[in-house]
Design an enzyme around this catalytic site. Structure first.
Site, PDB file in Angstrom:
ATOM      1  N   HIS A 135       7.354   9.810  -5.413  1.00  2.60           N
ATOM      2  CA  HIS A 135       7.918   9.340  -4.148  1.00  2.60           C
ATOM      3  C   HIS A 135       9.322   8.811  -4.401  1.00  2.60           C
ATOM      4  CE1 HIS A 135       6.335   5.558  -5.817  1.00  2.60           C
ATOM      5  NE2 HIS A 135       5.162   6.149  -5.821  1.00  2.60           N
ATOM      6  N   ARG A 440      -3.050  11.480  -8.404  1.00  4.37           N
ATOM      7  CA  ARG A 440      -3.358  10.201  -7.761  1.00  4.37           C
ATOM      8  C   ARG A 440      -3.929  10.449  -6.378  1.00  4.37           C
ATOM      9  NH1 ARG A 440      -0.160   4.882  -5.640  1.00  4.37           N
ATOM     10  NH2 ARG A 440       1.175   6.382  -4.597  1.00  4.37           N
ATOM     11  N   GLU A 561      -3.986  -3.006  -6.445  1.00  2.00           N
ATOM     12  CA  GLU A 561      -2.671  -3.282  -5.878  1.00  2.00           C
ATOM     13  C   GLU A 561      -2.626  -4.367  -4.814  1.00  2.00           C
ATOM     14  OE1 GLU A 561      -1.156   0.451  -4.354  1.00  2.00           O
ATOM     15  OE2 GLU A 561      -3.162   1.277  -4.348  1.00  2.00           O
ATOM     16  N   ASP A 602       2.504  -2.346  -2.483  1.00  3.80           N
ATOM     17  CA  ASP A 602       1.812  -2.674  -1.240  1.00  3.80           C
ATOM     18  C   ASP A 602       1.459  -4.147  -1.142  1.00  3.80           C
ATOM     19  OD1 ASP A 602       1.274  -0.094   0.370  1.00  3.80           O
ATOM     20  OD2 ASP A 602       0.886   0.447  -1.694  1.00  3.80           O
ATOM     21  N   ARG A 640       5.844   0.038 -11.114  1.00  4.55           N
ATOM     22  CA  ARG A 640       7.025  -0.690 -10.673  1.00  4.55           C
ATOM     23  C   ARG A 640       7.959   0.207  -9.890  1.00  4.55           C
ATOM     24  NH1 ARG A 640      10.286  -2.243 -14.879  1.00  4.55           N
ATOM     25  NH2 ARG A 640      10.901  -4.208 -13.929  1.00  4.55           N
TER      26      ARG A 640
END
Length: 938
Positions: A135, A440, A561, A602, A640
């Site tokens: 991303h 993922r 997360e 998140d 990160r």
């Protein structure tokens, strides 16, 4: 002075309001390009080791030569005080350039009493993996990235001491040409990048061979007497590009397969070219008996193959058919040996077999493998028998190592340790796949898949079972020998995609793929669910192939997360390892190694930056303790981002501030978007970053950071976390005006047109802040210069601790606890980059009057955060401990402030004329410029 600045600002605002759209576009482009070029110059001087006489070449870039600017910017302004400040940055050498290098850290460790044997063994056993994520937040198009790299290379060339006056004149001309080309190029992506495109354009794709100087062979030999072994790989690379399907419908099973095959093709294509070059470099006539014997066997085999082809030719082609001979196609390649001289020298009774025979034979095998991959990528039929193909790195390493040993035995160690040794290291590091691809997927998608299966088999609804029942079912099925999922099962499209992904993973195996990461993991059953689906797919695929799947099973990595999941991470790992089947599986198939990922993104929307940092710290402590209880080694995988709000910041500080025992020679960490280009786009910066990773992990292993000296420090940290989290949640989730304020005061809604990534901006089309992805959440606040996610709640938490009389403790914590110090320093840095006055201008021009009180409260919180950070650190001003950073920030303000004001004006117009494409282009260009000036996006 302040009155003058206010007058100039009002005048600028009036000029912008009256500006035509054409002028707005030109001004936005000029400032955007200048800020990006300024960043290139800064990077160049940061990695330079001596002053450059022509360092202001970029500063003399005259945007005004292409357009007429009637205000604020003129040719003379480019040489004003602001740029004298920038020139001072060049002269202020970064004192850390020579520190943290392998040579420096190895020397310090030896001097501190670390035995050379221990240092050598630790470096050789170290496993650091840098994972490029799927991303990206890279704002610039690939075309502009290449042009920026060209400018950077020209600046580097400009520093050569042997350049003549004519050379320098030509270099300046080339710079002018590049900048002119940049000006004539469309800055905006008109289409979203695909995962395949992202892979093709990443800096490791075509330039990865430039980074291997960081392996520090000389430094290790200097301090321990032994060089790094040829096949030792302290640093490796992974990828999420084409494997990360968390909320991204564009990543399918076919995309994962194609990206993996393409990555393999890119690696093999590079090796072919390297072997061709190596064949000419190793033009020697002496070799070891072992190599001579092997080369002779290869030549005999090739000769027999050519005789067979000739016999087949004679049988199938009539000798008297001249017309048929005339129509035969020309050979596709020259015959073996056609590139050799007509007369070769052989004397002194030495072996007549040239050293190039082995590399050339490997090259021919690689060519066949490359062609097979091309057929697979085109979905064309090809042989499945892989005996004649190069499938594993060992197949390529074996002849290369034989050549290396032969050269050393023949007295040619200098040749052996040159290009040949470099290629061996590259093969050992990148294997046959360039970068192993992680997969993922969100945990809920696996639950949906098992729901479909259990319902189809009349076993009940899996998602409705409690945790113990799920674990019993999963463990029982994992111990069985039959597949669970019927081949003829009919399921929804989303479920089918999940099952197809596992089949593709089974077909590719662990030779091509790395880890299977479960996002939003919370329980032990989340891991066993993936293990079961993986086992089922491998059984099915093996049945189809008639032989075992290639490679082993993928290691399954839970990603914790949210704050809630981080708090329960240690308990989940304990539960998982207490299951006999799973523990034995880890020992047998993964060398007794459990990998656990912790997320920084998140959870940043759900709590303050301080809360997130503290929960991550405690979660890592608990996970490490859980694995130690069962005798299992652990690798922590840090997800990160580039910005502080998403866990970003200096790599060295981040690693050194981890809990003691959490970095024991192993580490995985993501790098994404603009940080990939910034850290690894140029060879000098790539080598520097890899040295930082290597030495930081080495220090954390041999000299772990200290835990909190006083147990009460943890209590203080808990209170700061609790108060700051409560303030953050009250602001973001409990204030009914906040979400509307966010939408009005920032360009969040317009970011979707930027096409910077392949994923949607939201996980779900509907929903508020909770459904918004972390990248646009951080990106939007960065654009307005408020940078809210990085500091919200921190000031309130620190102020509460100070009011309770913990001032002396906080200052002691800052001085003696690396974790606390790095956290405060990051807040210091990000608040220095924030600008409340610029954010207030967005509010004044874009936010309805009845909601401006929200902004006023946020600005007061920012001011409180600055005061409290200074009170804790004892510094007189922000970034007082980092003068070069402060100067860099100040040098950009002359261009950042006007482009922010221009963005506000364009946003104001666009929201009254939403269909105006040229206005939208102008806005996106300002977004590019601000991102370049702030040096980060999401």
């Amino acid at each position: 002075m302040e009155d003058t600045a206010a007058v100039v600002e009002r005048q600028l605002e009036a000029e912008l309001t009256a500006m035509s759209l054409d002028d707005a576009l030109c001004l936005a482009r000029a400032f955007s390009h200048y800020l990006n070029l300024m960043g290139i110059a800064e990077t160049h001087h940061r990695v330079s080791y001596r002053p450059r006489r022509d360092s202001r070449t970029i500063c003399r870039f005259r945007c005004c030569s292409t357009l007429t600017m009637r205000f604020y910017v003129s040719n003379t302004f480019l040489e004003s005080k602001s740029f004298r400040t920038y020139d001072g940055v060049r002269k202020a050498r970064n004192i850390e350039q020579l520190s943290k290098s392998c040579d420096d850290i190895f020397n310090k460790l030896i001097q501190s009493g670390v035995p050379s044997e221990q240092l050598y063994d630790t470096v050789c056993k170290q496993e650091v993996e840098i994972v490029l994520t799927a991303h990206p937040t890279q704002i610039n198009r690939r075309t502009l990235q290449y042009k920026h790299l060209r400018v950077a290379h020209l600046l580097e060339f400009n520093g050569r001491p042997d350049l003549s006056h004519e050379d320098k004149e030509m270099l300046i001309e080339d710079l002018v040409k590049e900048i002119t080309s940049i000006w004539q190029t469309d800055e905006l992506r008109r289409h979203k990048p695909t995962p395949v495109f992202i892979l093709w354009s990443n800096p490791f794709g075509k330039r990865y061979h430039t980074i291997f100087a960081v392996l520090a062979v000389r430094a290790l030999k200097k301090h321990t007497g032994r060089p790094l072994p040829l096949t030792c790989t302290p640093i490796k690379f992974g990828s999420w590009m084409g494997g990360d399907r968390d909320g991204n419908p564009n990543v399918t099973a076919k995309v994962t397969r194609d990206v993996s095959l393409l990555s393999r093709w890119m690696a093999i294509d590079f090796y072919i070219r390297e072997l061709d070059s190596l064949s000419f470099e190793l033009s020697v006539k002496r070799c070891s008996d072992k190599v001579a014997s092997l080369a002779n066997d290869i030549m005999l085999k090739e000769s027999a193959s050519e005789d067979l082809k000739a016999n087949t030719w004679n049988k199938t082609v009539p000798q008297n058919n001249a017309k048929l001979h005339h129509n035969l196609a020309l050979p596709a390649q020259l015959p073996s040996g056609a590139d050799l001289p007509s007369c070769t020298e052989c004397s002194d009774g030495e072996s007549q077999f040239r050293m190039i025979n082995l590399p050339r034979n490997s090259s021919r095998t690689l060519v066949k493998t490359r062609r097979r991959l091309e057929l697979l990528l085109e979905d064309l039929p090809c042989d499945y028998d892989t005996e004649e193909y190069c499938e594993t790195s060992d197949q390529l390493l074996e002849p290369l190592l034989l050549c290396h040993q032969s050269l050393q035995s023949c007295g040619s160690s200098v040749l052996a340790d040159g290009r040949l040794a470099d290629l061996v290291r590259r093969v050992a590091t990148f294997g046959m796949v360039l970068m192993k691809l992680d997969v993922r997927q969100e945990s809920g998608r696996h639950t949906e898949a098992l729901d479909s299966v259990t319902s189809y088999l009349d076993l009940g609804v899996y998602s409705e079972w409690d945790e113990e029942k799920k674990l019993d079912f999963l463990t029982r099925e994992l111990k069985g020998k039959r597949p669970l999922v019927p081949q003829n099962i009919e399921v929804a499209a989303d479920v089918k995609e999940v099952l197809d992904t596992f089949k593709v993973a089974a077909e590719l195996g662990s030779d091509s793929l790395g880890a299977y990461v479960i996002s939003m993991a919370s329980n032990a059953s989340d891991v066993l669910a993936v293990e079961l689906l993986q086992k089922d797919a491998r059984l099915t695929v093996s049945g189809d192939l008639g032989r075992p799947c290639p490679g082993g099973t993928l290691r399954v990595v839970p990603l914790f997360e949210t704050v809630k999941d981080l708090q329960a991470a240690g308990s989940a790992i304990r539960k998982l390892l207490s299951i006999d089947w799973y523990r034995q599986h880890i020992i047998k198939n993964h060398n007794g190694h459990q990998e656990v990922m912790v997320g920084y993104s998140d959870s940043g929307k759900n709590a303050s930056r301080f809360t997130l940092a503290w929960e991550l710290y405690k979660a890592q402590e608990d996970v490490v303790a859980a694995c130690n209880e069962f005798g299992i080694k652990v690798t922590l995988f840090h997800g990160r981002g580039g910005s502080i709000g998403r866990g970003g910041g200096p790599t060295y500080l981040a690693i050194q501030s981890q809990p003691p025992g959490s970095v024991m020679g192993t580490l995985r960490s993501t790098e994404q978007g603009e940080m990939v280009q910034a850290k690894f786009g140029l060879p000098q910066t790539a080598v520097r970053q890899l040295e930082i990773y290597t030495t930081a992990v080495l220090l954390a292993t041999l000299r772990p950071p200290h835990p909190p000296r006083d147990p009460n420090w943890r209590t203080v940290m808990e209170e700061i976390s609790r108060v700051s989290c409560a303030h953050c949640r009250a602001t973001v989730y409990e204030d009914p005006e906040f979400i509307t304020y966010f939408q009005e005061a920032t360009p969040q809604a317009e970011l979707g047109h930027l096409n910077i990534g392949s994923r949607p901006a939201k996980r779900k089309p509907l929903g508020g802040i909770s459904s918004l992805r972390a990248i646009p959440w951080v990106f939007a606040w960065t654009q307005t210069r408020l940078v809210l996610p990085a500091w919200l709640g921190v000031g309130t938490g620190l102020q509460d601790a100070l009011d309770r009389g913990h001032g002396a403790e906080l200052r002691a914590m800052y001085a003696e606890w690396p974790f606390f110090q790095s956290t405060v320093d990051l807040i210091d840095m990000v608040t220095a980059k924030a600008d409340a006055s610029v954010a207030a201008h967005y509010e004044e021009m874009l936010v309805a009057p009845e909601r401006r009180a929200v902004g006023e409260r946020l600005c007061r919180e920012l001011a409180r955060t600055e005061r409290c950070v200074l009170a804790v650190s004892g510094h007189s001003r922000l970034t007082a401990h980092n003068r070069s950073l402060r100067r860099l920030i100040e040098s950009r303000l002359a261009y950042l402030n006007p482009i922010n004001m221009l963005q506000v004006e364009v946003l104001r117009r666009l929201r009254r004329d939403d269909e105006n494409r040229r206005l939208r282009d102008a806005l996106l260009i300002t977004i590019n410029g601000i991102a370049g000036g702030m040096r980060n996006t999401g």
